[in-house]
Design an enzyme around this catalytic site. Structure first.
Site, PDB file in Angstrom:
ATOM      1  N   GLU A  78     -11.642  -3.432  -2.810  1.00  0.00           N
ATOM      2  CA  GLU A  78     -10.669  -2.481  -3.333  1.00  0.00           C
ATOM      3  C   GLU A  78     -10.512  -2.699  -4.837  1.00  0.00           C
ATOM      4  O   GLU A  78      -9.990  -3.729  -5.262  1.00  0.00           O
ATOM      5  CB  GLU A  78      -9.319  -2.698  -2.638  1.00  0.00           C
ATOM      6  CG  GLU A  78      -9.390  -2.570  -1.128  1.00  0.00           C
ATOM      7  CD  GLU A  78      -8.330  -3.421  -0.426  1.00  0.00           C
ATOM      8  OE1 GLU A  78      -7.134  -3.254  -0.707  1.00  0.00           O
ATOM      9  OE2 GLU A  78      -8.705  -4.277   0.397  1.00  0.00           O
ATOM     10  N   HIS A  87       0.798  -1.227   0.000  1.00  0.00           N
ATOM     11  CA  HIS A  87       0.000   0.000   0.000  1.00  0.00           C
ATOM     12  C   HIS A  87       0.833   1.282   0.000  1.00  0.00           C
ATOM     13  O   HIS A  87       0.545   2.226   0.743  1.00  0.00           O
ATOM     14  CB  HIS A  87      -0.934   0.004   1.208  1.00  0.00           C
ATOM     15  CG  HIS A  87      -2.031  -1.028   1.152  1.00  0.00           C
ATOM     16  ND1 HIS A  87      -2.601  -1.463  -0.020  1.00  0.00           N
ATOM     17  CD2 HIS A  87      -2.671  -1.717   2.151  1.00  0.00           C
ATOM     18  CE1 HIS A  87      -3.543  -2.355   0.250  1.00  0.00           C
ATOM     19  NE2 HIS A  87      -3.602  -2.543   1.552  1.00  0.00           N
ATOM     20  N   HIS A 115      -9.672   2.255   0.481  1.00  0.00           N
ATOM     21  CA  HIS A 115      -9.586   1.111   1.392  1.00  0.00           C
ATOM     22  C   HIS A 115     -10.668   1.170   2.476  1.00  0.00           C
ATOM     23  O   HIS A 115     -10.428   0.776   3.620  1.00  0.00           O
ATOM     24  CB  HIS A 115      -8.191   1.078   2.019  1.00  0.00           C
ATOM     25  CG  HIS A 115      -7.722  -0.270   2.433  1.00  0.00           C
ATOM     26  ND1 HIS A 115      -8.267  -0.948   3.511  1.00  0.00           N
ATOM     27  CD2 HIS A 115      -6.768  -1.077   1.926  1.00  0.00           C
ATOM     28  CE1 HIS A 115      -7.638  -2.102   3.640  1.00  0.00           C
ATOM     29  NE2 HIS A 115      -6.736  -2.217   2.696  1.00  0.00           N
TER      30      HIS A 115
END
Ligand code: BGC
Length: 355
Positions: free
Chosen positions: A317, A106, A180
């Protein structure tokens, strides 16, 4: 759609954080802060018309500053994992931050979820949207190219939270942006989500290694708990001994969407029977990560005193596939200098009305 704003505090470096509340005529509300572009609240009706906040998070900025598993945030420069925290582009190796074992997750240590975005409200045809911009400089977290990103949030009269992402870079780079948000359609503090029913329009998924990273294998869902082509309660799959479920400690996988970027087709749906709430997902991206909050572990104190535990929220996502720069047969996440990265995702809320 209208937008109001209020002060949300200051970061440790003294940057002002503002909370924007987007409301539509049906009473839906989304609160978004310019720290991480985080969706801090999402209030939607159930089948009786009662509203609940259905997204996990904190009551104030402090909670977000202390660190959290990406609650509601914009994730980038590259969502999900990059194996060995490095990739090659144009013959050069780029080293990234190792924040999950020896891999990169991420966007690294300070990804876009921790950036203070420049926020402004934008008028168009009598409607307002929230526009967030951020420049990720060349070399930030190891990625090449100055990347200018714009994300807009809009709440439509049809109860859709529409997220538009744009990015341009002054040299070739990789880009994979997502949101997210963790949802619990019973309300953020309602606990276990395994009764939620999920549909993902995908005949295959990207199988993962024991490090939770796609190996390159695109595997058919047929005959496995990954087959979510019709609505199925999460519980059945979560309790299965299927080797991929064991590796992810639940669902934590990328599905190869049959919709393949066609936003007019529904990519995924979640139905929660007791509240009648339905979440539909539409996207221009080829993949979707269903993550069932497998690593949520006594996250507290959170919003309204909640202490979220394992499987008490789920994420959908929309994305390029994780680690996709390593697999030439995956859609390419490379953004060439001067080209424009675009991505639209719609989270649409509905209810089954009681008669
Ligand atoms: C990943 C999970 C990770 C979670 C929180 C998800 O997108 O797929 O493996 O634990 O984010 O970081």
């Amino acid at each position: 759609m209208s937008i109001t704003c209020r002060s949300y505090g200051f970061t440790k470096e003294g940057a002002a954080v503002i909370a924007f509340t987007l409301s539509n005529a049906n009473g839906l509300q989304a609160e978004i802060i310019n720290y991480g572009g985080i969706i801090t609240k999402l209030s939607v009706p159930d089948k009786k018309g009662d509203f609940d906040d259905i997204t996990l998070g904190f009551d104030n900025l402090d909670g977000y500053l202390k660190g959290h598993p990406y609650f509601g945030a914009i994730v980038g420069r590259y969502a999900n994992r990059i194996e060995d925290a490095q990739f090659e582009l144009n013959g050069k190796i780029y080293e990234l931050y190792k924040n999950i074992g020896d891999d990169h997750l991420h966007g690294g240590l300070k990804g876009f979820d921790k950036a203070v975005w420049i926020a402004e409200t934008v008028q168009s045809g009598g409607d307002e949207s929230l526009q967030l911009t951020y420049r990720s400089v060349d070399g930030e977290e190891g990625y090449p190219g100055n990347l200018d990103i714009k994300v807009t949030y809009f709440l439509s009269k049809d109860n859709e939270l529409i997220i538009d992402y744009f990015a341009v870079s002054d040299s070739d780079t990789v880009v994979n942006l997502t949101n997210h948000a963790y949802f619990n359609l019973c309300g953020h503090e309602a606990g276990d989500i395994s009764g939620h029913e999920v549909m993902i329009d995908a005949d295959s998924f990207t199988a993962v290694s024991s490090k939770n990273i796609p190996t390159g294998e695109i595997r058919k869902v047929e005959g496995t708990p990954m087959d979510l082509r019709v609505l199925k309660p999460l519980a059945a799959g979560l309790s299965s001994a299927y080797e991929q479920i064991i590796k992810g400690d639940g669902y934590d996988h990328n599905w190869v969407l049959n919709t393949a970027g066609d936003i007019s087709q529904k990519a995924a749906e979640v139905y929660e029977r007791t509240t009648g709430r339905i979440l539909e997902v539409y996207t221009t991206k080829p993949g979707i990560q269903l993550y069932t909050g497998n690593f949520l572990d006594e996250m507290g104190p959170c919003k309204e005193g909640a202490a979220y535990k394992k499987r008490e929220g789920f994420c959908l996502e929309t994305q390029y596939f994780p680690n996709s720069m390593k697999h030439k047969h995956f859609p390419s996440p490379i953004l060439k200098s001067g080209q424009v990265y675009t991505h639209k995702t719609i989270y649409k809320f509905k209810t089954i009305k009681v008669s």
